[in-house]
Design an enzyme around this catalytic site. Structure first.
Site, PDB file in Angstrom:
ATOM      1  N   VAL A  22       5.823  -0.261   6.489  1.00 12.43           N
ATOM      2  CA  VAL A  22       6.343  -1.591   6.820  1.00 12.43           C
ATOM      3  C   VAL A  22       6.465  -2.433   5.548  1.00 12.43           C
ATOM      4  O   VAL A  22       7.449  -3.154   5.365  1.00 12.43           O
ATOM      5  CB  VAL A  22       5.440  -2.276   7.877  1.00 12.43           C
ATOM      6  CG1 VAL A  22       5.923  -3.685   8.175  1.00 12.43           C
ATOM      7  CG2 VAL A  22       5.418  -1.444   9.167  1.00 12.43           C
ATOM      8  N   PHE A  39      -7.864  -4.487  -0.567  1.00  2.53           N
ATOM      9  CA  PHE A  39      -8.495  -5.055   0.629  1.00  2.53           C
ATOM     10  C   PHE A  39      -9.949  -4.636   0.812  1.00  2.53           C
ATOM     11  O   PHE A  39     -10.607  -5.117   1.727  1.00  2.53           O
ATOM     12  CB  PHE A  39      -7.668  -4.708   1.874  1.00  2.53           C
ATOM     13  CG  PHE A  39      -6.539  -5.681   2.108  1.00  2.53           C
ATOM     14  CD1 PHE A  39      -5.751  -6.125   1.058  1.00  2.53           C
ATOM     15  CD2 PHE A  39      -6.267  -6.153   3.386  1.00  2.53           C
ATOM     16  CE1 PHE A  39      -4.719  -7.029   1.261  1.00  2.53           C
ATOM     17  CE2 PHE A  39      -5.232  -7.059   3.609  1.00  2.53           C
ATOM     18  CZ  PHE A  39      -4.454  -7.504   2.545  1.00  2.53           C
ATOM     19  N   HIS A  97      -5.932  -0.098   7.013  1.00  7.60           N
ATOM     20  CA  HIS A  97      -6.519   1.249   7.055  1.00  7.60           C
ATOM     21  C   HIS A  97      -5.925   1.903   8.297  1.00  7.60           C
ATOM     22  O   HIS A  97      -6.363   1.655   9.414  1.00  7.60           O
ATOM     23  CB  HIS A  97      -8.039   1.134   7.163  1.00  7.60           C
ATOM     24  CG  HIS A  97      -8.754   2.440   6.987  1.00  7.60           C
ATOM     25  ND1 HIS A  97      -8.470   3.554   7.761  1.00  7.60           N
ATOM     26  CD2 HIS A  97      -9.735   2.829   6.121  1.00  7.60           C
ATOM     27  CE1 HIS A  97      -9.246   4.561   7.383  1.00  7.60           C
ATOM     28  NE2 HIS A  97     -10.022   4.136   6.384  1.00  7.60           N
ATOM     29  N   THR A  98      -4.887   2.724   8.090  1.00  5.68           N
ATOM     30  CA  THR A  98      -4.140   3.273   9.235  1.00  5.68           C
ATOM     31  C   THR A  98      -4.484   4.737   9.513  1.00  5.68           C
ATOM     32  O   THR A  98      -3.870   5.337  10.397  1.00  5.68           O
ATOM     33  CB  THR A  98      -2.618   3.166   8.991  1.00  5.68           C
ATOM     34  OG1 THR A  98      -2.316   3.815   7.752  1.00  5.68           O
ATOM     35  CG2 THR A  98      -2.163   1.721   8.950  1.00  5.68           C
ATOM     36  N   TYR A 143     -10.515   2.351  14.506  1.00  7.79           N
ATOM     37  CA  TYR A 143      -9.264   1.697  14.090  1.00  7.79           C
ATOM     38  C   TYR A 143      -8.909   0.559  15.052  1.00  7.79           C
ATOM     39  O   TYR A 143      -8.658  -0.568  14.635  1.00  7.79           O
ATOM     40  CB  TYR A 143      -8.143   2.741  14.033  1.00  7.79           C
ATOM     41  CG  TYR A 143      -6.759   2.168  13.787  1.00  7.79           C
ATOM     42  CD1 TYR A 143      -6.411   1.646  12.545  1.00  7.79           C
ATOM     43  CD2 TYR A 143      -5.801   2.160  14.800  1.00  7.79           C
ATOM     44  CE1 TYR A 143      -5.151   1.123  12.320  1.00  7.79           C
ATOM     45  CE2 TYR A 143      -4.538   1.649  14.578  1.00  7.79           C
ATOM     46  CZ  TYR A 143      -4.210   1.131  13.338  1.00  7.79           C
ATOM     47  OH  TYR A 143      -2.953   0.619  13.132  1.00  7.79           O
ATOM     48  N   TRP A 201       3.428   3.319  17.144  1.00  3.17           N
ATOM     49  CA  TRP A 201       4.145   4.539  16.758  1.00  3.17           C
ATOM     50  C   TRP A 201       5.170   4.259  15.645  1.00  3.17           C
ATOM     51  O   TRP A 201       6.354   4.597  15.768  1.00  3.17           O
ATOM     52  CB  TRP A 201       4.844   5.156  17.982  1.00  3.17           C
ATOM     53  CG  TRP A 201       3.934   5.604  19.092  1.00  3.17           C
ATOM     54  CD1 TRP A 201       2.616   5.239  19.292  1.00  3.17           C
ATOM     55  CD2 TRP A 201       4.255   6.493  20.173  1.00  3.17           C
ATOM     56  NE1 TRP A 201       2.125   5.852  20.426  1.00  3.17           N
ATOM     57  CE2 TRP A 201       3.110   6.623  20.983  1.00  3.17           C
ATOM     58  CE3 TRP A 201       5.407   7.191  20.532  1.00  3.17           C
ATOM     59  CZ2 TRP A 201       3.089   7.423  22.115  1.00  3.17           C
ATOM     60  CZ3 TRP A 201       5.385   7.982  21.668  1.00  3.17           C
ATOM     61  CH2 TRP A 201       4.239   8.097  22.444  1.00  3.17           C
TER      62      TRP A 201
HETATM   63  P1  NDP Z   1       0.897   2.456   6.127  1.00  2.00           P
HETATM   64  O1  NDP Z   1      -0.319   3.297   6.209  1.00  2.00           O
HETATM   65  O2  NDP Z   1       2.215   3.074   5.823  1.00  2.00           O
HETATM   66  O3  NDP Z   1       0.687   1.267   5.089  1.00  2.00           O
HETATM   67  C1  NDP Z   1      -0.544   0.642   4.917  1.00  2.00           C
HETATM   68  C2  NDP Z   1      -0.644   0.256   3.469  1.00  2.00           C
HETATM   69  O4  NDP Z   1      -1.956  -0.266   3.225  1.00  2.00           O
HETATM   70  C3  NDP Z   1      -0.451   1.452   2.536  1.00  2.00           C
HETATM   71  O5  NDP Z   1       0.390   1.098   1.455  1.00  2.00           O
HETATM   72  C4  NDP Z   1      -1.857   1.718   2.071  1.00  2.00           C
HETATM   73  O6  NDP Z   1      -1.908   2.320   0.787  1.00  2.00           O
HETATM   74  C5  NDP Z   1      -2.394   0.306   2.035  1.00  2.00           C
HETATM   75  N1  NDP Z   1      -3.831   0.314   1.865  1.00  2.00           N
HETATM   76  C6  NDP Z   1      -4.742   1.263   2.182  1.00  2.00           C
HETATM   77  N2  NDP Z   1      -5.953   0.905   1.763  1.00  2.00           N
HETATM   78  C7  NDP Z   1      -5.809  -0.278   1.154  1.00  2.00           C
HETATM   79  C8  NDP Z   1      -6.695  -1.170   0.485  1.00  2.00           C
HETATM   80  N3  NDP Z   1      -8.001  -0.888   0.306  1.00  2.00           N
HETATM   81  N4  NDP Z   1      -6.202  -2.326  -0.005  1.00  2.00           N
HETATM   82  C9  NDP Z   1      -4.886  -2.628   0.123  1.00  2.00           C
HETATM   83  N5  NDP Z   1      -4.009  -1.821   0.706  1.00  2.00           N
HETATM   84  C10 NDP Z   1      -4.470  -0.668   1.231  1.00  2.00           C
HETATM   85  O7  NDP Z   1       0.955   1.654   7.507  1.00  2.00           O
HETATM   86  P2  NDP Z   1       2.207   0.999   8.258  1.00  2.00           P
HETATM   87  O8  NDP Z   1       3.155   0.410   7.294  1.00  2.00           O
HETATM   88  O9  NDP Z   1       2.689   1.971   9.251  1.00  2.00           O
HETATM   89  O10 NDP Z   1       1.423  -0.156   9.040  1.00  2.00           O
HETATM   90  C11 NDP Z   1       1.738  -1.536   8.891  1.00  2.00           C
HETATM   91  C12 NDP Z   1       0.952  -2.303   9.928  1.00  2.00           C
HETATM   92  O11 NDP Z   1       1.320  -1.880  11.229  1.00  2.00           O
HETATM   93  C13 NDP Z   1      -0.568  -2.149   9.832  1.00  2.00           C
HETATM   94  O12 NDP Z   1      -1.174  -3.371  10.125  1.00  2.00           O
HETATM   95  C14 NDP Z   1      -0.887  -1.154  10.938  1.00  2.00           C
HETATM   96  O13 NDP Z   1      -2.206  -1.299  11.426  1.00  2.00           O
HETATM   97  C15 NDP Z   1       0.151  -1.542  11.970  1.00  2.00           C
HETATM   98  N6  NDP Z   1       0.483  -0.471  12.897  1.00  2.00           N
HETATM   99  C16 NDP Z   1       0.896   0.754  12.424  1.00  2.00           C
HETATM  100  C17 NDP Z   1       1.185   1.772  13.304  1.00  2.00           C
HETATM  101  C18 NDP Z   1       1.619   3.114  12.823  1.00  2.00           C
HETATM  102  O14 NDP Z   1       1.945   3.951  13.662  1.00  2.00           O
HETATM  103  N7  NDP Z   1       1.685   3.365  11.526  1.00  2.00           N
HETATM  104  C19 NDP Z   1       1.089   1.572  14.771  1.00  2.00           C
HETATM  105  C20 NDP Z   1       0.668   0.240  15.149  1.00  2.00           C
HETATM  106  C21 NDP Z   1       0.390  -0.727  14.242  1.00  2.00           C
HETATM  107  P3  NDP Z   1      -1.976   3.935   0.699  1.00  2.00           P
HETATM  108  O15 NDP Z   1      -0.785   4.459   1.419  1.00  2.00           O
HETATM  109  O16 NDP Z   1      -1.939   4.197  -0.770  1.00  2.00           O
HETATM  110  O17 NDP Z   1      -3.268   4.322   1.344  1.00  2.00           O
END
Ligand code: NDP
Length: 297
Positions: free
Chosen positions: A12, A41, A65-66, A129, A154
């Site tokens: 996103v 974070f 943290h996904t 989570y 998703w």
């Molecule tokens: P991603 O996992 O693609 O992105 C999350 C980002 O957070 C990554 O760039 C990750 O870095 C980063 N991250 C991880 N650890 C840290 C940290 N300690 N400090 C800062 N950044 C960190 O997730 P999405 O883009 O898919 O998710 C976006 C939002 O949507 C989130 O709030 C998620 O909870 C929510 N969501 C996502 C869903 C899904 O299916 N993916 C479903 C429902 C909600 P790195 O990749 O290097 O670990």
């Protein structure tokens, strides 16, 4: 307007870099951003200090943290990233008078029944989570900052790995696939989320009373099995060498695929509030998935 984006490298976050650019000056950070600005974070106070230094009008938080299964064994880190730090950001947003856009998940629900849930439905997370994402929502709401929390499900994007890419790879290698058929939800594109976020954030600026929680997913519903079948048949129709026969993509129950984290069976979200409030249309899930496939096939 000055916009501060956290988590710029995620699914996103990457799309938000595009969608937020026309709103004003964009400062986009990842967890490894260096110098005076920290986007890590796991360090809530460093992130809070970043917000104070940048002093943005709008903060968009796509960091999270996904890793749903991994979170079961690193609950403290998941809580820091999904709850504590978003809560601190919200406190700083309140102090600055900045608006905050944040994302949450259908995993805050227990997944019982088969009706779509609206924003007033009782929560009941089944996983670390889900619990930490719910706590993040609650801390943001309690901060008093003007905010939008978009609960989605998703999420996929053309960039990076995703479920569709995994299914396509397996469909080219194997004669038989088994895919979960009793978890129901809506695959939602990172592009759609980013575009909705930009529209809604602009409206929120003009009308802060719209602050609150909204469900944001593509229209329609399917299972992981339905999603996989759609993707594989599109690839077959496009002339790709698919090994698995259409009748060899077999539906299985969740109980046949045990994972450390329990997933909700019913991930349906009712999006009426978002559509009515922001006068938006959420297209059918197939539309975004087909677009993503056009980019990756
Ligand atoms: P991603 O996992 O693609 O992105 C999350 C980002 O957070 C990554 O760039 C990750 O870095 C980063 N991250 C991880 N650890 C840290 C940290 N300690 N400090 C800062 N950044 C960190 O997730 P999405 O883009 O898919 O998710 C976006 C939002 O949507 C989130 O709030 C998620 O909870 C929510 N969501 C996502 C869903 C899904 O299916 N993916 C479903 C429902 C909600 P790195 O990749 O290097 O670990």
């Amino acid at each position: 307007m000055k916009v501060l984006l956290f988590g710029k490298g995620g699914q996103v976050g990457w799309e938000l870099q595009r969608a937020l650019a026309p709103l004003g000056e964009l400062i986009a950070l990842d967890f490894d951003s260096t110098g005076q600005l920290s986007g890590d974070f796991s360090q809530p106070e460093a992130v809070a200090a970043t917000v104070r230094v940048v002093a943005p009008d709008l903060i968009v938080n796509a960091a999270a943290h996904t890793a749903v299964d991994k979170a079961e064994s690193e609950a403290d880190l998941a809580r820091l990233i999904n709850a504590t730090t978003p809560g601190r950001i919200a406190q700083e947003a309140k102090a600055l008078g900045a608006h905050l856009v944040h994302y949450s998940t259908d995993y805050v629900f227990d997944g019982s029944g088969d009706a779509p849930r609206d924003e007033a439905a009782a929560t009941g997370p089944l996983s670390v989570y889900g619990r930490t994402k719910l706590e993040g929502e609650q801390l943001i709401a309690a901060s008093g900052a003007t905010h939008l929390i978009l609960r989605t499900s998703w999420v996929y994007a053309a960039r990076g790995g995703n479920f569709a890419k995994t299914m396509l790879k397996l469909a080219k290698e194997r004669e038989r696939l088994t895919v979960i058929a009793d978890q129901i939800g809506a695959p939602t594109g990172a592009e759609l989320l980013a575009d909705v976020s930009a529209h809604a954030a602009r409206m929120l600026r003009a009308r802060p009373e719209l602050s609150g929680l909204y469900h944001c997913v593509a229209a329609g519903e399917t299972s992981w099995h339905g999603y996989a079948t759609h993707v594989i048949e599109r690839a077959r129709a496009a002339g790709h060498a698919i090994k698995v026969a259409p009748d060899a993509i077999l539906p299985i129950p969740t109980t046949d695929y045990p994972t450390p984290a329990t997933r909700p069976l019913n991930s349906r979200l009712d999006t009426r509030r978002l559509r009515d409030t922001f006068d938006l249309v959420l297209p059918p899930w197939q539309q975004g998935v087909d677009r993503m496939l056009a980019e990756i096939l």
